[in-house]
Design a protein around this motif. Structure first.
Motif, PDB file in Angstrom:
ATOM      1  N   VAL A  88       0.813  -1.227   0.000  1.00  0.00           N
ATOM      2  CA  VAL A  88       0.000   0.000   0.000  1.00  0.00           C
ATOM      3  C   VAL A  88       0.842   1.272   0.000  1.00  0.00           C
ATOM      4  CG1 VAL A  88      -2.037  -1.107   1.000  1.00  0.00           C
ATOM      5  CG2 VAL A  88      -0.362  -0.026   2.510  1.00  0.00           C
ATOM      6  N   GLY A  89       2.156   1.132  -0.139  1.00  0.00           N
ATOM      7  CA  GLY A  89       2.994   2.336  -0.291  1.00  0.00           C
ATOM      8  C   GLY A  89       4.360   2.188   0.324  1.00  0.00           C
ATOM      9  N   PRO A 131       2.467   0.066   6.282  1.00  0.00           N
ATOM     10  CA  PRO A 131       1.132   0.204   5.699  1.00  0.00           C
ATOM     11  C   PRO A 131       0.239   1.153   6.496  1.00  0.00           C
ATOM     12  CG  PRO A 131       1.631  -2.110   6.251  1.00  0.00           C
ATOM     13  CD  PRO A 131       2.845  -1.318   6.547  1.00  0.00           C
ATOM     14  N   GLU A 132       0.477   1.195   7.816  1.00  0.00           N
ATOM     15  CA  GLU A 132      -0.382   2.008   8.684  1.00  0.00           C
ATOM     16  C   GLU A 132      -0.263   3.501   8.383  1.00  0.00           C
ATOM     17  OE1 GLU A 132       1.983  -0.071   9.609  1.00  0.00           O
ATOM     18  OE2 GLU A 132       1.362  -1.419  11.232  1.00  0.00           O
ATOM     19  N   MET A 133       0.808   3.909   7.693  1.00  0.00           N
ATOM     20  CA  MET A 133       0.987   5.341   7.410  1.00  0.00           C
ATOM     21  C   MET A 133       0.138   5.820   6.245  1.00  0.00           C
ATOM     22  SD  MET A 133       5.069   5.869   8.062  1.00  0.00           S
ATOM     23  CE  MET A 133       5.114   7.664   8.098  1.00  0.00           C
ATOM     24  N   ASN A 134      -0.417   4.878   5.490  1.00  0.00           N
ATOM     25  CA  ASN A 134      -1.324   5.283   4.418  1.00  0.00           C
ATOM     26  C   ASN A 134      -2.601   5.835   5.076  1.00  0.00           C
ATOM     27  OD1 ASN A 134      -3.528   5.092   2.491  1.00  0.00           O
ATOM     28  ND2 ASN A 134      -2.081   3.998   1.178  1.00  0.00           N
ATOM     29  N   PRO A 135      -3.028   7.067   4.716  1.00  0.00           N
ATOM     30  CA  PRO A 135      -4.192   7.653   5.394  1.00  0.00           C
ATOM     31  C   PRO A 135      -5.474   6.839   5.232  1.00  0.00           C
ATOM     32  CG  PRO A 135      -3.422   9.040   3.552  1.00  0.00           C
ATOM     33  CD  PRO A 135      -2.405   7.961   3.746  1.00  0.00           C
ATOM     34  N   ASP A 136      -5.535   6.006   4.206  1.00  0.00           N
ATOM     35  CA  ASP A 136      -6.728   5.187   4.002  1.00  0.00           C
ATOM     36  C   ASP A 136      -6.548   3.753   4.481  1.00  0.00           C
ATOM     37  OD1 ASP A 136      -8.481   7.096   2.797  1.00  0.00           O
ATOM     38  OD2 ASP A 136      -7.162   7.053   1.046  1.00  0.00           O
TER      39      ASP A 136
END
Lengths: 351, 111
Positions: free
Chosen positions: A60-61, A110-115
């Motif tokens: 996710v990023g 992954p937790e840093m992705n705002p969504d």
């Protein structure tokens, strides 16, 4: 300790074609070591083909709160490539219809992705058997807004897999940055307090061990026993399984190998430890990897080398699992990392 | 021919000794492999013994090999250094215990 990604530093190894030049050239081009293709051809596994799809791995990023020395993603706070909600929605559609039993979310952090939370909530509803989030542990203690992550994971029955390079402070901090060990210990205690990793608990907590240097991981079971004993005695921490993962010679780990003049020796070690039995179950045969922008790869390593799948279906907008499964897997010399010793995958050893 | 006696790259060629005597080479490597398996002693304990002995016999190839083996097995540098000291203590003790022979001889020859 690294502070910036190779990309932010303008290092030429941030370019995937430079990495591939190295992996295809030098000791391999000169014939000193065999190409991976020739090794697997000897046992009738070239071209390498997928088996049944079991794991859907979604990156996710590349943004991360850490800048680990060995990171194959070249992740860090300066990386801005993160998955949009629109792409996540396309992924949810795939998760609903896939034949895979496992969803594996990775990054970056992954937790840093705002969504991220929206995605987890939606994905949890999509009916997948095993839902993994690869959490680096320190993120849970990085900022107050992440303090409730253990509760959030528990609520959605997420299987947490976390990196822990060693059960001693020195080795952990050297690879992952000062203070990482103490924060990781605190995060593991928080997870244990929610029932994660406790014997017989259905809340799965596994650890990932990567060697902190130019050597291969030892026996996974022996390491697991050492980790369990030390973490229990020193910090009263429990976990389920330890996955010993070999560092693949790409991105920051490749940069480290070259800078420390360990590259050739490391490649010799990988080739020497080549295990034909591991080829049979190498993870690209049951996994596909999706990038933050929806492209499809044979694995997370090929993603970082920008080697998109050799299929008509290259992007999730055209997703077709049967068509996708009928492809040849793209390989290069980094693949020796997954076939060394007992083999290596995101789920640990394979042979 | 190399112009020095030790070349780190020669360690990679260790297996080639079998080429000039396959029977003995194979016997040696089979035996070697069996020795370092988990047994009454763990593979981890045996790796530390091998590291200590490597220093005592002053084998640079063995030191490289068993430092790396120790890292692979998660052995800490403190444990490795203690193993080296154990070897060094035996080696220096082996020298010093001969001091008793010196004393015996001295006493025998002296009035």
């Amino acid at each position: 300790m690294a502070t910036k990604s190779l990309k932010a530093k303008g290092n030429e190894l941030a370019e995937s074609n430079k990495q591939l030049d190295i992996l295809n050239g030098g000791i391999f081009a000169e014939g000193e070591l065999p190409f991976f293709k020739d090794k697997i051809n000897e046992i009738g596994h070239f071209p390498l083909r997928p088996k049944k799809l079991e794991i859907l791995q979604i990156n996710v990023g590349y943004m991360c709160n850490q800048v680990c020395e060995h990171c194959h993603v070249d992740a860090g706070p300066d990386r801005k490539e993160i998955m949009t909600r629109e792409t996540m929605a396309q992924c949810i559609e795939i998760i609903r219809n896939t034949g895979a039993h496992t969803l594996d979310l990775t990054g970056g952090a992954p937790e840093m992705n705002p969504d991220f939370r929206w995605f987890v909530e939606e994905a949890a509803k999509a009916g997948i058997k095993d839902f993994i989030v690869r959490s680096n542990l320190t993120i849970i203690r990085a900022n107050k807004k992440y303090y409730d992550l253990p509760d959030f994971f528990k609520k959605h029955n997420v299987h947490v897999i976390s990196s822990m390079p060693h059960y001693t402070r020195g080795k952990t901090d050297k690879q992952r940055g000062d203070g990482v060990f103490d924060k990781s210990i605190k995060a593991l205690q928080e997870l244990n307090a929610r029932g994660y990793g406790m014997p017989d608990s259905s809340l799965r907590l596994d650890l990932v061990y990567n060697p902190s240097g130019a050597y291969l991981p030892g026996d996974q079971m022996a390491l697991e026993a050492d980790f369990k004993k030390a973490l229990k005695e020193d910090f009263d921490i429990q976990f389920h399984n330890l996955f010993a993962i070999t560092n693949l010679p790409i991105a920051r780990f490749l940069d480290y190998l070259i800078a420390s003049e360990n590259y050739e020796d490391y490649m010799y070690s990988l080739v020497e430890a080549y295990n034909p039995a591991a080829v049979e179950n190498v993870m690209c045969t049951n996994t596909i990897s999706i990038s933050w922008d929806g492209w499809i790869y044979d694995c997370d390593f090929n993603q970082m080398l920008d080697l998109k799948v050799a299929s008509k279906v290259k992007h999730i907008k055209d997703y077709n699992e049967d068509l996708l499964n009928d492809r040849n897997i793209i390989i290069s010399q980094h693949c020796y990392g997954c076939t060394a010793g007992a083999g290596s995958s995101c789920q640990g050893t394979v042979a | 021919m190399a112009d020095s006696y030790y070349d780190p790259k020669d360690l990679r060629k260790f297996g080639k000794i079998s080429e000039w005597s396959e029977e003995l080479g194979t016997k040696f490597f089979d035996y070697y492999g069996a020795v370092f398996k988990e047994g009454a002693l763990s593979a981890r304990e045996k790796s530390l013994i091998a590291l200590a002995v490597s220093h005592v016999v002053k084998c640079p190839y063995c030191i490289d090999a068993y430092t790396k083996d120790g890292l692979q097995k998660g052995i800490t540098k403190e444990e490795m250094m203690e193993a080296v000291h154990a070897g060094a203590a035996i080696e220096s003790g082996a020298t010093l215990v001969h001091g008793v022979q010196m004393m015996n001889k001295y006493d025998k020859l002296s009035m």
